[in-house]
Design a protein around this motif. Structure first.
Motif, short mmCIF file in Angstrom:
data_model
loop_
_atom_site.label_atom_id
_atom_site.label_comp_id
_atom_site.label_asym_id
_atom_site.label_seq_id
_atom_site.Cartn_x
_atom_site.Cartn_y
_atom_site.Cartn_z
N ASP A 269 0.82 -1.20 0.00
CA ASP A 269 0.00 0.00 0.00
C ASP A 269 0.86 1.26 0.00
N LEU A 270 2.01 1.19 0.66
CA LEU A 270 2.93 2.33 0.64
C LEU A 270 3.39 2.63 -0.78
N VAL A 271 3.65 1.58 -1.55
CA VAL A 271 4.05 1.76 -2.94
C VAL A 271 2.91 2.37 -3.75
N ALA A 272 1.71 1.83 -3.56
CA ALA A 272 0.55 2.31 -4.31
C ALA A 272 0.29 3.79 -4.10
N PHE B 252 -0.61 0.10 -9.88
CA PHE B 252 0.81 -0.19 -10.05
C PHE B 252 1.18 -0.25 -11.52
N ALA B 253 2.43 0.08 -11.79
CA ALA B 253 2.99 -0.10 -13.12
C ALA B 253 4.10 -1.15 -13.00
N PRO B 254 4.08 -2.18 -13.86
CA PRO B 254 5.12 -3.22 -13.79
C PRO B 254 6.45 -2.72 -14.34
N VAL B 255 7.53 -3.14 -13.72
CA VAL B 255 8.88 -2.80 -14.20
C VAL B 255 9.54 -4.02 -14.80
N THR B 256 9.67 -5.08 -14.02
CA THR B 256 10.29 -6.30 -14.53
C THR B 256 10.06 -7.47 -13.58
N LEU B 257 9.87 -8.64 -14.14
CA LEU B 257 9.91 -9.88 -13.37
C LEU B 257 11.36 -10.30 -13.36
N GLN B 258 12.00 -10.28 -12.19
CA GLN B 258 13.44 -10.51 -12.12
C GLN B 258 13.79 -12.00 -12.08
N VAL B 259 13.25 -12.71 -11.11
CA VAL B 259 13.58 -14.13 -10.96
C VAL B 259 12.37 -14.91 -10.47
N LYS B 260 12.41 -16.20 -10.70
CA LYS B 260 11.49 -17.13 -10.07
C LYS B 260 12.27 -17.93 -9.05
N GLY B 261 11.69 -18.07 -7.85
CA GLY B 261 12.43 -18.66 -6.74
C GLY B 261 12.03 -20.08 -6.42
N LEU B 262 13.00 -20.81 -5.92
CA LEU B 262 12.80 -22.21 -5.54
C LEU B 262 12.28 -22.30 -4.11
N TYR B 263 11.26 -23.13 -3.92
CA TYR B 263 10.75 -23.43 -2.59
C TYR B 263 11.03 -24.90 -2.27
N LEU C 229 9.80 -6.10 -9.78
CA LEU C 229 9.74 -4.71 -9.34
C LEU C 229 8.49 -4.04 -9.88
N ILE C 230 7.84 -3.25 -9.03
CA ILE C 230 6.69 -2.45 -9.43
C ILE C 230 6.89 -1.03 -8.95
N VAL C 231 6.19 -0.10 -9.56
CA VAL C 231 6.21 1.29 -9.13
C VAL C 231 4.77 1.80 -9.12
N PRO C 232 4.52 2.96 -8.49
CA PRO C 232 3.17 3.51 -8.52
C PRO C 232 2.71 3.76 -9.95
N ALA C 233 1.43 3.58 -10.18
CA ALA C 233 0.86 3.90 -11.50
C ALA C 233 1.16 5.36 -11.83
N ARG C 234 1.30 5.64 -13.10
CA ARG C 234 1.58 6.99 -13.63
C ARG C 234 3.04 7.39 -13.47
#
Length: 330
Positions: free
Chosen positions: A85-88, A122-133, A261-266
């Motif tokens: 919510d802080l990011v939004a 939100f505005a998408p920036v990049t999907l960096q990695v997929k993680g192993l569980y 990574l995401i950033v606020p819309a606009r």
């Protein structure tokens, strides 16, 4: 025809062209000057978990490329809703960036009402990695393999406690899946993040956890936790001898995570593209690749557009999975 009109119209054409050139110049200037100060990187989890580990690795490398520091700001709590919510609600100026994980899209299925709209805010920036569980147990648990653990749980349903990183986390949904298999029942206990949850297994307070590899890899190597299976659909190159949960007798079992990574819309496209490029460059560095492979993370480095498509597909996927598991939105 009115001569004054012709003269005024002729003056408008070069003016419009000049304004267009000025706008392009301003965009280019913004891209070249950004950033001029430190950038806050909000991690919606407490320190010590897998998200925090990966965020700090990449923040360090991206800071070098940006010429300004990405300052990690851990804002855990409320199933990542507080930090998200802080990011939004932050200013869309490129100086507040959020680390997004699968919980971003899982929460859209778990909560009837959120203080933000994932698709709108939100505005998408990049999907960096997929993680192993991985599924881990405390060394005191009398199971050296996944099949032995299944037999142990069936012999005493509800006896073993399972830690998870909070409602909506991959660990929570992984354990919810475990309880859907015939004869299997563990008691789930929520913690505020992967770090505290893993600490509970290390202390013996709980006995089982589905957890990201970065969170527990050192404890596994030290023998303080025992890994029984990976919870991805395929074996991981980082731990090739560890079977998948599906191989070990739980068909269809899957719990994994992704980090982006995401950033606020606009937020301006120039800022988004700069962040994407620096992330891509960081992920391409040999030392970063080595560290991520050890952590069981697969590099993706998607474009903003690709990440946007991925997020929309994830929202649909989790809505179906939670519905099939009988989990109702709160």
């Amino acid at each position: 025809m009115n001569v004054a009109f012709l003269i005024s119209r002729a003056a408008v054409v070069p003016l419009a062209a000049m304004l267009s050139v000025t706008a392009v110049w301003a965009q280019g200037t913004a891209a070249n000057s950004y950033p001029t100060r430190a950038i806050r990187l909000i991690v919606a989890y407490p320190p010590g978990g897998g998200t925090d580990v990966i965020a700090r690795i990449l923040a360090q490398k991206m800071s070098e490329g940006l010429g300004k520091q990405l300052v990690v700001d851990n804002r855990g709590g409320a199933d990542t809703i507080i930090g998200t919510d802080l990011v939004a609600k932050a200013a869309p100026d490129g100086y507040t960036v959020g680390v997004a994980t699968s919980t971003l899209t899982i929460n859209t299925a778990l909560y009837a009402k959120l203080p933000y709209d994932v698709a709108r805010d939100f505005a998408p920036v990049t999907l960096q990695v997929k993680g192993l569980y991985v599924l881990v147990v405390h060394p005191s648990v009398a199971a050296k393999s996944m099949s032995e653990l299944v037999a142990l749980i069936k012999s005493a349903p509800g006896k073993l406690n399972a830690a998870n990183a909070g409602p909506g986390s991959p660990s929570h949904l992984g354990l919810a899946q475990l309880n859907t298999y015939p004869g299997l029942k563990v008691v789930g206990i929520n913690y505020k993040g992967a770090g505290p949850a893993a600490a509970s297994v290390l202390s013996g307070e709980t006995q089982i956890m589905v957890v990201s590899m970065p969170t527990v890899i050192q404890q596994i190597q030290a023998g303080r936790l025992r890994a029984l299976a990976v919870t991805s659909t395929q074996r991981s190159p980082s731990v090739p001898d560890l079977p998948t949960a599906a191989e070990a007798g739980l068909p269809g079992f899957e719990a994994s995570n992704w980090y982006g990574l995401i950033v606020p819309a606009r937020t301006g496209k120039a800022q988004i593209n700069r962040l994407y490029e620096e992330s891509r460059k960081a992920l391409a560095q040999a030392d970063v690749k080595r560290r991520l492979v050890v952590l069981g993370a697969d590099i993706v480095a998607s474009t903003p557009e690709e990440f946007g498509v991925f997020i929309r597909a994830e929202i649909v996927k989790w809505a179906k999975l939670t519905r099939d598991a009988g989990i109702k939105p709160e």
